[in-house]
Design a protein around this motif. Structure first.
Motif, short mmCIF file in Angstrom:
data_model
loop_
_atom_site.label_atom_id
_atom_site.label_comp_id
_atom_site.label_asym_id
_atom_site.label_seq_id
_atom_site.Cartn_x
_atom_site.Cartn_y
_atom_site.Cartn_z
N THR A 86 -2.95 -14.55 -0.93
CA THR A 86 -1.34 -14.02 -0.54
C THR A 86 -0.94 -14.31 -1.39
N ASP A 93 -13.07 -5.34 14.30
CA ASP A 93 -11.61 -6.14 14.18
C ASP A 93 -12.26 -7.29 14.83
N CYS A 95 -12.43 -13.11 5.86
CA CYS A 95 -12.29 -12.44 3.93
C CYS A 95 -12.75 -12.63 3.68
N ARG A 100 -5.45 -4.65 -0.62
CA ARG A 100 -6.65 -5.90 0.16
C ARG A 100 -8.01 -4.92 0.68
N ARG A 159 -8.77 -4.46 6.00
CA ARG A 159 -7.49 -3.02 5.58
C ARG A 159 -7.38 -2.99 6.93
N ARG A 160 -7.79 -3.19 7.67
CA ARG A 160 -7.40 -3.33 9.57
C ARG A 160 -6.98 -4.33 10.30
N LEU A 161 -7.00 -5.50 9.05
CA LEU A 161 -5.75 -6.93 8.96
C LEU A 161 -4.75 -6.36 8.67
N GLY A 162 -4.38 -5.75 8.03
CA GLY A 162 -2.88 -5.28 7.59
C GLY A 162 -2.52 -6.31 6.37
N LYS A 163 -3.44 -6.70 5.79
CA LYS A 163 -3.31 -7.03 5.02
C LYS A 163 -2.52 -6.79 3.13
N GLY A 164 -3.13 -5.78 3.12
CA GLY A 164 -1.85 -4.67 2.47
C GLY A 164 -3.33 -3.42 2.11
N ASP A 165 -1.83 -2.95 1.53
CA ASP A 165 -3.15 -1.87 0.88
C ASP A 165 -4.18 -1.74 -0.20
#
Length: 165
Positions: free
Chosen positions: A154, A104, A36, A77, A69-75
């Motif tokens: 993060t 992905d 990322c 990101r 966003r699909r990696l789930g790092k936060g809304d």
């Protein structure tokens, strides 16, 4: 209207569809990494310099915004959109080219590029790196570069937001 030309480093940003033509004459061995790289920090630039030292050229593939966003790092990101992340990455001396992928994982891109050296940061075991088995089967190397600086995007964002880990 500005009379200044775009910065030269922007020529290092290569669309995935144009990679084959650029890499055909690339100095070898070609090293490839991906991620990322949302907010670039000392850990990132140290890692990228170490990766570049493993070969004659370095290709960095960035996740698109949707992929991040699909990696789930936060809304919220990524913080920086792809266009900005590409430019910052391209400006680094250690980076030969930068491209992107929307999947992905970068599996298809790795298979198209076929790097001689595939690397990720120290939080990845070599056997868990996407494309590792195929790179090894072609006679390439797969490496996990240990972290020299304990930094993360993060953690940086948490400090900015004054959130305690």
């Amino acid at each position: 209207m500005s009379s200044f030309a775009p910065p030269v480093f922007e020529q290092k940003i290569i669309a995935p569809s144009l990679l084959a033509e650029h890499l055909a004459a690339a100095p070898r061995p070609l090293v490839m990494t991906n991620g990322c790289f949302d907010i670039l920090h000392r850990g990132h630039v140290t890692y990228l310099a170490q990766a570049r030292a493993l070969g004659a050229s370095l290709l960095v593939a960035l996740n698109t915004d949707a992929s991040v966003r699909r990696l789930g790092k936060g809304d919220d990101r990524p913080v920086n959109p792809l266009e900005n992340r590409l430019a910052v990455m391209a400006a680094l001396e250690s980076v030969t080219w930068v491209t992107w992928f929307d999947d992905d994982t970068p599996y298809d891109l790795i298979e198209n590029v076929r790097p001689e050296v595939l690397v990720k940061g120290g939080d990845w075991l070599p056997e868990n790196i996407v494309g590792a088995a195929e790179t090894l089967a072609r006679g390439g190397r797969v490496l996990s570069i240990p972290f020299l600086h304990q930094t993360s995007t993060t953690d940086t964002l948490n400090r900015i937001r004054r959130v305690q880990p």
